[in-house]
Design a protein around this motif. Structure first.
Motif, PDB file in Angstrom:
ATOM      1  N   LEU A 231       0.823  -1.201   0.000  1.00 15.45           N
ATOM      2  CA  LEU A 231       0.000   0.000   0.000  1.00 15.45           C
ATOM      3  C   LEU A 231       0.865   1.262   0.000  1.00 15.45           C
ATOM      4  O   LEU A 231       0.548   2.258  -0.671  1.00 15.45           O
ATOM      5  CB  LEU A 231      -0.915  -0.007   1.222  1.00 15.45           C
ATOM      6  CG  LEU A 231      -2.028  -1.071   1.217  1.00 15.45           C
ATOM      7  CD1 LEU A 231      -2.763  -1.053   2.545  1.00 15.45           C
ATOM      8  CD2 LEU A 231      -2.990  -0.816   0.062  1.00 15.45           C
ATOM      9  N   ARG A 232       1.945   1.192   0.770  1.00 17.64           N
ATOM     10  CA  ARG A 232       2.821   2.373   0.818  1.00 17.64           C
ATOM     11  C   ARG A 232       3.452   2.636  -0.544  1.00 17.64           C
ATOM     12  O   ARG A 232       3.576   3.791  -0.984  1.00 17.64           O
ATOM     13  CB  ARG A 232       3.907   2.136   1.861  1.00 17.64           C
ATOM     14  CG  ARG A 232       4.811   3.341   2.064  1.00 17.64           C
ATOM     15  CD  ARG A 232       5.812   3.076   3.163  1.00 17.64           C
ATOM     16  NE  ARG A 232       6.683   4.219   3.364  1.00 17.64           N
ATOM     17  CZ  ARG A 232       7.680   4.247   4.250  1.00 17.64           C
ATOM     18  NH1 ARG A 232       7.915   3.191   5.011  1.00 17.64           N
ATOM     19  NH2 ARG A 232       8.428   5.324   4.363  1.00 17.64           N
ATOM     20  N   THR A 233       3.854   1.546  -1.234  1.00 18.94           N
ATOM     21  CA  THR A 233       4.450   1.704  -2.566  1.00 18.94           C
ATOM     22  C   THR A 233       3.442   2.298  -3.544  1.00 18.94           C
ATOM     23  O   THR A 233       3.771   3.171  -4.355  1.00 18.94           O
ATOM     24  CB  THR A 233       4.932   0.338  -3.081  1.00 18.94           C
ATOM     25  OG1 THR A 233       5.868  -0.208  -2.147  1.00 18.94           O
ATOM     26  CG2 THR A 233       5.598   0.477  -4.431  1.00 18.94           C
ATOM     27  N   LEU A 236       3.081   5.983  -2.894  1.00 17.92           N
ATOM     28  CA  LEU A 236       4.227   6.752  -3.398  1.00 17.92           C
ATOM     29  C   LEU A 236       4.151   6.926  -4.909  1.00 17.92           C
ATOM     30  O   LEU A 236       4.436   8.012  -5.449  1.00 17.92           O
ATOM     31  CB  LEU A 236       5.529   6.040  -3.012  1.00 17.92           C
ATOM     32  CG  LEU A 236       5.894   6.065  -1.511  1.00 17.92           C
ATOM     33  CD1 LEU A 236       7.132   5.218  -1.255  1.00 17.92           C
ATOM     34  CD2 LEU A 236       6.130   7.496  -1.035  1.00 17.92           C
ATOM     35  N   LYS A 237       3.765   5.836  -5.604  1.00 15.68           N
ATOM     36  CA  LYS A 237       3.658   5.936  -7.062  1.00 15.68           C
ATOM     37  C   LYS A 237       2.567   6.920  -7.461  1.00 15.68           C
ATOM     38  O   LYS A 237       2.720   7.706  -8.400  1.00 15.68           O
ATOM     39  CB  LYS A 237       3.356   4.562  -7.656  1.00 15.68           C
ATOM     40  CG  LYS A 237       4.521   3.603  -7.576  1.00 15.68           C
ATOM     41  CD  LYS A 237       4.156   2.271  -8.214  1.00 15.68           C
ATOM     42  CE  LYS A 237       5.344   1.305  -8.175  1.00 15.68           C
ATOM     43  NZ  LYS A 237       4.992  -0.004  -8.774  1.00 15.68           N
ATOM     44  N   ARG A 238       1.442   6.898  -6.721  1.00 15.39           N
ATOM     45  CA  ARG A 238       0.355   7.818  -7.044  1.00 15.39           C
ATOM     46  C   ARG A 238       0.769   9.261  -6.804  1.00 15.39           C
ATOM     47  O   ARG A 238       0.503  10.160  -7.607  1.00 15.39           O
ATOM     48  CB  ARG A 238      -0.870   7.473  -6.185  1.00 15.39           C
ATOM     49  CG  ARG A 238      -2.105   8.295  -6.524  1.00 15.39           C
ATOM     50  CD  ARG A 238      -3.219   7.992  -5.570  1.00 15.39           C
ATOM     51  NE  ARG A 238      -2.817   8.346  -4.199  1.00 15.39           N
ATOM     52  CZ  ARG A 238      -3.572   8.102  -3.128  1.00 15.39           C
ATOM     53  NH1 ARG A 238      -4.739   7.489  -3.267  1.00 15.39           N
ATOM     54  NH2 ARG A 238      -3.134   8.454  -1.927  1.00 15.39           N
ATOM     55  N   ASP A 239       1.455   9.497  -5.659  1.00 19.58           N
ATOM     56  CA  ASP A 239       1.909  10.858  -5.381  1.00 19.58           C
ATOM     57  C   ASP A 239       2.911  11.337  -6.429  1.00 19.58           C
ATOM     58  O   ASP A 239       2.928  12.525  -6.801  1.00 19.58           O
ATOM     59  CB  ASP A 239       2.553  10.898  -3.994  1.00 19.58           C
ATOM     60  CG  ASP A 239       1.544  10.632  -2.892  1.00 19.58           C
ATOM     61  OD1 ASP A 239       0.332  10.761  -3.159  1.00 19.58           O
ATOM     62  OD2 ASP A 239       1.964  10.279  -1.760  1.00 19.58           O
ATOM     63  N   ILE A 244       4.206  14.769 -11.111  1.00 13.98           N
ATOM     64  CA  ILE A 244       4.638  14.918 -12.499  1.00 13.98           C
ATOM     65  C   ILE A 244       3.587  15.639 -13.309  1.00 13.98           C
ATOM     66  O   ILE A 244       3.890  16.527 -14.121  1.00 13.98           O
ATOM     67  CB  ILE A 244       4.951  13.518 -13.101  1.00 13.98           C
ATOM     68  CG1 ILE A 244       6.160  12.918 -12.405  1.00 13.98           C
ATOM     69  CG2 ILE A 244       5.177  13.623 -14.602  1.00 13.98           C
ATOM     70  CD1 ILE A 244       6.447  11.480 -12.841  1.00 13.98           C
ATOM     71  N   ASP A 245       2.321  15.286 -13.085  1.00  7.87           N
ATOM     72  CA  ASP A 245       1.235  15.944 -13.834  1.00  7.87           C
ATOM     73  C   ASP A 245       1.169  17.436 -13.487  1.00  7.87           C
ATOM     74  O   ASP A 245       0.939  18.282 -14.362  1.00  7.87           O
ATOM     75  CB  ASP A 245      -0.109  15.283 -13.502  1.00  7.87           C
ATOM     76  CG  ASP A 245      -0.177  13.848 -14.039  1.00  7.87           C
ATOM     77  OD1 ASP A 245       0.625  13.542 -14.939  1.00  7.87           O
ATOM     78  OD2 ASP A 245      -1.013  13.077 -13.515  1.00  7.87           O
ATOM     79  N   SER A 246       1.377  17.759 -12.212  1.00  4.81           N
ATOM     80  CA  SER A 246       1.333  19.158 -11.824  1.00  4.81           C
ATOM     81  C   SER A 246       2.468  19.953 -12.432  1.00  4.81           C
ATOM     82  O   SER A 246       2.319  21.105 -12.847  1.00  4.81           O
ATOM     83  CB  SER A 246       1.368  19.275 -10.283  1.00  4.81           C
ATOM     84  OG  SER A 246       2.566  18.745  -9.781  1.00  4.81           O
TER      85      SER A 246
END
Length: 251
Positions: A231-233, A236-239, A244-246
């Protein structure tokens, strides 16, 4: 996150239940077994049948009454069992009582020395069925209610005229063959050899029962840790994708 907590609670409760069952397994269903066996034997054996017994009265044995009578009663029951054939239900029920007396005897210290000290107080008699099995029932109930044998047994002075008793060999550690329960209508009945079970062997077998819940708890712990890492991984990938999108939107 609620599912791992639920599984952990289930395993903890399972472990507690197994520990409780292990602690109570030593006694098993002894109360029901001896009451049922004695009741059946009273019904099947004629009331006026005389059964030989060597015993010490309770007022003479005192706190050591069970200690002094358990082996002599075991020998008496073995002699009674020999009166019946292998396919007899009476022999099977008697063997149950013998095993209970053997289990009681295993927990008694210095049994041979105590019996020798009281040798002159033993009495030989022949009791009818009702009185005999009432004596057996009292011995088993007293032994079950007080598992700890007395540290010391002081014999009273020997009577002026010592009662005539037949010397009995002290029990050996050799296995004893007892019949298994079988249908009376059958023409043959198998026998089983029951060896003496020491407290050390019993302790090891009980400890082995605890391995399964311990392994289950370790497995769940590892699974929970791996789940948290996964879940932590993912977070992190989602953040990282959001960052990157921002950045791309700002450019």
């Amino acid at each position: 996150m609620k599912k791992p907590k639920i599984w952990i609670r289930v395993c903890v409760h399972l472990l507690l239940c197994i520990i409780t069952l292990v602690q109570s397994s030593e006694f098993g269903n002894a109360v029901t077994d001896d009451i049922t066996s004695i009741s059946l034997l009273k019904q099947n054996i004629p009331k006026d049948y005389k059964i030989p017994v060597s015993y010490i009265p309770e007022d003479v044995g005192g706190m050591c009454w069970v200690t002094l009578n358990v082996f002599r009663l075991e020998v008496s029951l073995q002699g009674l069992a020999e009166k019946f054939g292998n396919i007899s239900s009476n022999k099977y029920n008697i063997s149950i009582l013998i095993e209970m007396l053997k289990e009681t005897r295993y927990h008694i210290k210095n049994l041979e020395a105590v019996m020798n000290d009281f040798e002159c107080h033993y009495r030989d008699d022949q009791w009818q069925t009702g009185r005999y099995f009432h004596f057996v029932e009292n011995i088993l109930k007293t032994a079950r209610s007080n598992r700890n044998s007395p540290e010391e047994c002081d014999p009273p002075p020997c009577p002026t005229t010592a009662p005539t008793t037949t010397p009995l060999p002290y029990p050996s550690s050799e296995p004893v063959n007892y019949p298994t329960k079988c249908d009376i209508a059958e023409k043959s009945c198998s026998t089983r050899t029951e060896s003496l079970v020491s407290p050390e062997v019993l302790g090891k077998s009980l400890l082995s029962l605890l391995v399964i819940p311990i392994v289950a708890i370790v497995f769940l712990f590892v699974w929970k840790v791996s789940r948290l890492l996964t879940l932590r991984t993912c977070h992190l990938k989602r953040d990282r994708r959001v960052w990157i999108d921002s950045v791309q939107n700002v450019d």
